[in-house]
Design an enzyme around this catalytic site. Structure first.
Site, PDB file in Angstrom:
ATOM      1  N   GLU A 486      -5.672 -11.887  13.666  1.00 33.71           N
ATOM      2  CA  GLU A 486      -4.935 -12.142  12.430  1.00 33.71           C
ATOM      3  C   GLU A 486      -5.830 -12.858  11.410  1.00 33.71           C
ATOM      4  O   GLU A 486      -5.787 -12.564  10.219  1.00 33.71           O
ATOM      5  CB  GLU A 486      -3.667 -12.955  12.751  1.00 33.71           C
ATOM      6  CG  GLU A 486      -2.831 -13.360  11.563  1.00 33.71           C
ATOM      7  CD  GLU A 486      -2.282 -12.213  10.719  1.00 33.71           C
ATOM      8  OE1 GLU A 486      -2.431 -11.042  11.084  1.00 33.71           O
ATOM      9  OE2 GLU A 486      -1.712 -12.510   9.645  1.00 33.71           O
ATOM     10  N   GLU A 493      -8.529  -8.519   4.184  1.00 32.72           N
ATOM     11  CA  GLU A 493      -7.643  -7.895   3.187  1.00 32.72           C
ATOM     12  C   GLU A 493      -7.657  -8.604   1.836  1.00 32.72           C
ATOM     13  O   GLU A 493      -7.479  -7.950   0.812  1.00 32.72           O
ATOM     14  CB  GLU A 493      -6.216  -7.709   3.714  1.00 32.72           C
ATOM     15  CG  GLU A 493      -5.429  -8.961   3.889  1.00 32.72           C
ATOM     16  CD  GLU A 493      -4.059  -8.710   4.496  1.00 32.72           C
ATOM     17  OE1 GLU A 493      -3.392  -7.744   4.121  1.00 32.72           O
ATOM     18  OE2 GLU A 493      -3.656  -9.514   5.359  1.00 32.72           O
ATOM     19  N   LYS A 608       2.660  -3.809  -0.392  1.00 33.10           N
ATOM     20  CA  LYS A 608       3.430  -4.750   0.427  1.00 33.10           C
ATOM     21  C   LYS A 608       4.185  -4.014   1.529  1.00 33.10           C
ATOM     22  O   LYS A 608       4.268  -4.481   2.652  1.00 33.10           O
ATOM     23  CB  LYS A 608       4.394  -5.544  -0.464  1.00 33.10           C
ATOM     24  CG  LYS A 608       5.188  -6.616   0.287  1.00 33.10           C
ATOM     25  CD  LYS A 608       4.297  -7.755   0.745  1.00 33.10           C
ATOM     26  CE  LYS A 608       5.014  -8.742   1.638  1.00 33.10           C
ATOM     27  NZ  LYS A 608       4.061  -9.520   2.465  1.00 33.10           N
TER      28      LYS A 608
END
Ligand code: F6R
Length: 613
Positions: A486, A493, A608
């Site tokens: 993560e 990103e 999103k």
């Protein structure tokens, strides 16, 4: 997370409510509503039109009474009950004399509803809020005034709330109250206002007052009186706001990502709220799987994409350890095209912030068609996945606006840890004492994350030192492995830097070949017996010239001595450590992206919600 607003003493009350709701839409937007007091009647309009709710409310109130000067408004992000018109606020009592808006979660609403129904009240909606309207109606039978009735009602309520109430017998009065959920008030000329958040009131006044927990407010035209639960008048804290509306919507932070990272302690508390009884029992009321079905489960499959997949990896560790059931975690876009083995005793858990990601949705449809029991972890009430699943575990992160997921991931991990403990209790695989201990570890995360957040300047300083770095390897083992994945995803990103997450044990199976001076290795060396093994990996990469950023717990001098840069977090039980360890990695990614001049809220090429393959 809902937005509330109220006004009394304003000739343009309706416009004030609608303008304020427009500025509160970032807090929730599945439905919206207003109520005005007009000529001895409550005029109420509610609509559920997704992101268009406030615009639709504006057109639907075109014929509203133009003389009404007292009213309340609400924009909703559902936590209890679907996002439809019937569940939209304001809610009214049986007589239709009283209307109420609420932001927060009422923990004991079911208990209160049972008592109120017994007393003859009819509860129409599926919300936790409507009971408050009936409870105040009931208290009005013995109280002389609305403030007295609200005060009496609130002594029976457990949970978090900011409320605004209007009632026909005193048409210029709004009674508001707060516990945990935010509430501000202000005056401009003859008009008095309340709101959950600053942006709603900025056009009317910049001089506000902050209402504290357990305070009750009486708003009348041009006058605001604040008192405590005993009725003693108190002076509220003044707040002069210099921000513009956009800055206020971000709570004064530079962007939504920082705001959302900083909301995480609240999100942890909200996600646990009402799900643990005073006796320590776990209540997951929308799980919809009977105890017998849960006891019969022989295997669990988790499907998700991106960051939600990483939450799944953390959940696997929790469920296997606690409930002793085998768990596989699959990327939804792989699962949907393979030939998975699913039986009537398979539990398939989909994890999705949006509840709309097409690959996860299709994977769950496949699992259901094959006869599995399907449960979804969703941040959006009544999302496509939530509608189609047998049961839902809602996270209560509130709307996540920044593209990179932060608070929703933390909420997913929290609710899945709780599910693991519930599952273990039913299966008898943990002692009640151990369950109680782990619940307390989960509850303690709110403080651990708050402490970690306060160390942001130290993370920013590390990011500054790394500004020229181009290659990052995140290494973790056991619970640190999903954290490493993560951390790497967040960095790539939003900063567009090359970042990879690896299980430390894999280092010698390939990645070590690319380690050389200039590589940054972020080592997750927190908690548990795997810490020493990660420290060995760190020695290996240092010997090859890598620069090491060590994520370690306070007081770990061994880890500190191997670090080029140190990110410290408070010590917690290793079981819950990913939930706090991810926080400095979010901060690191954020500071590197900002230092590179990038738009952290809207990274290039990403959306999103991914509703196409
Ligand atoms: C990363 C990120 C994405 C999402 C993924 C799944 O920060 O936000 O990787 O986690 O697109 O989205 P949901 O959870 O909505 O299914």
């Amino acid at each position: 997370m809902c937005g509330i607003i109220g006004v009394t003493g304003a000739a343009d009350a309706l416009d004030i409510l609608l303008d304020g709701l427009e500025r509160l839409e970032y807090r929730g937007y599945d439905s919206a509503g207003i109520a005005l007091i007009d000529n001895q009647e409550i005029y109420r309009v509610r609509v559920a039109d997704g992101t268009h709710s406030v615009a639709t409310l504006r057109s639907s109130t075109a014929n509203a009474p133009s003389v009404a000067s007292t009213g309340i408004g609400h924009t909703r992000w559902a936590t209890h009950g679907k996002p439809n018109e019937g569940n939209a606020h304001p809610h009214v009592d049986c007589a239709g004399h009283l209307a109420l808006i609420h932001n927060g979660i009422i923990e004991n609403y079911q208990e209160l509803a049972t008592t109120l129904v017994g007393q003859g009240h009819t509860i129409i909606s599926a919300t936790d809020t409507e009971v408050l309207a009936h409870l105040i109606e009931e208290c009005l039978k013995s109280a002389a005034t609305l403030p007295e009735a609200v005060r009496a009602a609130l002594t029976m309520v457990r949970g978090a709330f900011a409320i605004g109430v209007i009632e026909l017998s005193d048409p210029e009065l709004i009674v508001a109250a707060r516990k945990i959920s935010p509430l501000i008030v202000g005056i401009s000329g003859d008009a008095s206002f309340l709101a959950s958040d600053i942006p709603a009131l900025l056009e009317r006044t910049r001089d506000l007052m902050v209402i504290e927990d357990d305070q009750i407010v009486e708003l009348r035209p041009g006058s605001i009186v604040v008192s405590d639960l005993d009725g003693k008048v108190v002076t509220p804290k003044p707040l002069h706001v210099m921000w513009d509306v956009e800055a206020a919507q971000k709570d004064g932070f530079d962007d939504f990502m920082t705001k959302e990272i900083n909301e995480q302690p609240r999100v942890i508390a909200d996600t646990l709220r009402g799900r643990i009884t005073d006796q320590g029992a776990i209540i997951l009321d929308q799980l919809n799987l009977s105890d017998d079905v849960l006891r019969s489960i022989t295997n669990v499959t988790i499907v998700a994409c991106g960051s939600s997949y990483h939450s799944g990896l953390v959940a696997k560790l929790a469920i296997e350890r606690a409930a002793r059931v085998a768990v596989e975690v699959d990327i939804a876009s792989e699962y949907r095209y393979r030939d998975p083995v699913v039986s009537a005793t398979t539990l398939v858990i989909g994890i999705s912030q949006s509840g709309e990601t097409i690959d996860t949705l299709q994977a769950l449809r496949k699992a259901k068609a094959l006869g599995g029991h399907v449960v979804v972890v969703s941040n959006v009430v009544d999302s496509s996945m939530a509608r189609e699943a047998d049961g839902v575990l809602y996270t209560r992160a509130g709307p996540e606006i920044s593209v990179a997921s932060t608070k929703a991931v933390v909420a997913q991990m929290v609710v899945l840890e709780l599910f693991a403990l519930h599952f273990a209790t039913l299966r008898g695989t943990m002692t009640p004492d151990n369950v109680a201990q782990e619940i307390s570890d989960l509850v303690g995360l709110e403080d651990a994350v708050a402490t970690t957040l306060a160390r942001d300047p130290a993370v920013a300083a590390v990011a500054k030192e790394l500004i020229d770095a181009r290659d990052f390897f995140f290494l973790g083992r056991h619970a640190g492995f999903p954290t490493a994945l993560e951390g790497a995803l967040k960095l790539k990103e939003i900063s567009y830097l090359h970042a990879e997450g690896y299980a430390g044990g894999e280092l010698k199976h390939g990645p070590l070949a690319v380690i050389e001076p200039g590589c940054i290795v972020v080592a997750i060396a927190t908690g548990g017996e795997m810490r020493e093994k990660i420290l060995s990996n760190v020695s290996e990469v240092k010997a090859r010239g890598a620069t090491v950023v060590m994520l370690a717990e306070d007081g770990d001098s061994n880890a500190a001595s191997l670090a080029d840069y140190l990110l410290l977090v408070p010590a917690t039980s290793p079981i819950v450590s990913p939930i706090k360890d991810i926080v400095p990695l979010q901060q690191l990614a954020y500071h590197l992206a900002v230092a590179r001049g990038l738009d952290v809220d809207r990274p290039r090429n990403l959306a999103k919600t991914v509703t196409v393959e």
